[in-house]
Design an enzyme around this catalytic site. Structure first.
Site, PDB file in Angstrom:
ATOM      1  N   HIS A   1      -8.293  -0.444   6.709  1.00  0.00           N
ATOM      2  CA  HIS A   1      -8.553  -2.311   6.970  1.00  0.00           C
ATOM      3  C   HIS A   1      -8.694  -3.047   6.445  1.00  0.00           C
ATOM      4  CE1 HIS A   1      -9.043  -5.055  10.619  1.00  0.00           C
ATOM      5  NE2 HIS A   1     -10.048  -5.261   9.585  1.00  0.00           N
TER       6      HIS A   1
ATOM      7  N   ASN B   1       1.095  -1.381   0.007  1.00  0.00           N
ATOM      8  CA  ASN B   1       0.125   0.134  -0.200  1.00  0.00           C
ATOM      9  C   ASN B   1       0.868   1.180   0.096  1.00  0.00           C
ATOM     10  OD1 ASN B   1      -2.950  -0.678   0.488  1.00  0.00           O
ATOM     11  ND2 ASN B   1      -1.893  -2.271   1.195  1.00  0.00           N
TER      12      ASN B   1
ATOM     13  N   ASP C   1      -9.169  -0.172  15.230  1.00  0.00           N
ATOM     14  CA  ASP C   1     -10.033  -0.328  14.040  1.00  0.00           C
ATOM     15  C   ASP C   1     -11.728  -0.122  14.216  1.00  0.00           C
ATOM     16  OD1 ASP C   1      -8.427  -1.801  12.782  1.00  0.00           O
ATOM     17  OD2 ASP C   1      -9.236  -3.289  13.161  1.00  0.00           O
TER      18      ASP C   1
ATOM     19  N   GLU D   1      -7.530  -2.091  -2.004  1.00  0.00           N
ATOM     20  CA  GLU D   1      -6.773  -1.109  -1.455  1.00  0.00           C
ATOM     21  C   GLU D   1      -5.768  -0.176  -2.187  1.00  0.00           C
ATOM     22  OE1 GLU D   1      -6.405  -3.332   2.664  1.00  0.00           O
ATOM     23  OE2 GLU D   1      -4.877  -4.214   1.368  1.00  0.00           O
TER      24      GLU D   1
END
Ligand code: GRF
Length: 193
Positions: A102, A14, A143, A172
């Site tokens: 997440h 990412n 989260d 993502e």
């Protein structure tokens, strides 16, 4: 130019996608990678892309993290697989400017200990027909910050956890940089579903 710091503990795919995306931007760029793991793959990505990095061991995150962010004049903090709770002082200083991703549709399959393949294995064993990604603000609990964006993907009954992971990572890499860009530009973030 707004300065983005990415916090990562793992391989950094990412981080890689975000660095690449913002290379075309005249509003923001990734100016720093911070890890708590001296052997994290993200360090190699930072080296290849010429992004400065800092390693802060877990027992020095408070006050090391806030000191590093402030001394580098960071504007936005982006968690991408950073497996530690963020010190309160950082959350307060970056309110509205610190986000996480997440790899499931929160509140499903989140919380302490739910990371990496564990999430996708849980999705598989729950027999979910869909999973996805959640981008959310970061607070003191794992989260649980305000949800900014979700995008779902279909889970086929014969998908393995690894295949689910691949589908989710594709989402993502596409959406995380774009949601971050909207946050920085103060644009409305439409939900993906
Ligand atoms: C991602 O799946 C992200 O959702 C989670 O940690 C993983 C990091 O993967 N928070 P990578 O290191 O970016 O490849």
């Amino acid at each position: 130019m707004e300065k983005i710091a990415i916090l990562a503990s793992g391989k950094g795919s990412n981080a890689n996608a975000i660095i690449d995306y913002f290379q075309q931007s005249d509003r923001a760029s990734v100016s720093l990678i911070i890890t708590n793991k001296p052997k994290a793959g993200v360090l190699e990505i930072a080296r290849q892309k010429g992004v400065p990095c800092a390693t802060i061991p877990n027992d020095q995150l408070d006050p090391g993290l806030i000191e590093t962010l402030q001394s580098n004049n960071v504007d936005y903090v982006v968690l991408a697989g950073f497996l530690r709770i963020i010190p309160h002082v950082v959350i307060r200083a970056f309110e509205g400017k610190i986000i996480n991703i997440h790899p499931s549709l929160l509140p499903h399959h989140g919380g302490k200990g739910m990371y990496g393949m564990k999430v996708h294995e849980a999705v598989k064993s729950a027999g979910e027909a869909q999973t996805g990604i959640t981008v959310h603000e970061v607070n003191e609990k794992y989260d649980e910050g305000k949800i900014l964006f979700q995008k779902s993907v279909q889970v086929d009954s014969d998908d393995s956890p690894e295949q689910i992971a691949q589908k989710v990572q594709k989402l993502e890499h596409y959406y995380y940089p774009r949601v971050l860009e909207k946050l920085i530009n103060n644009e409305k973030i439409e939900n993906g579903n």
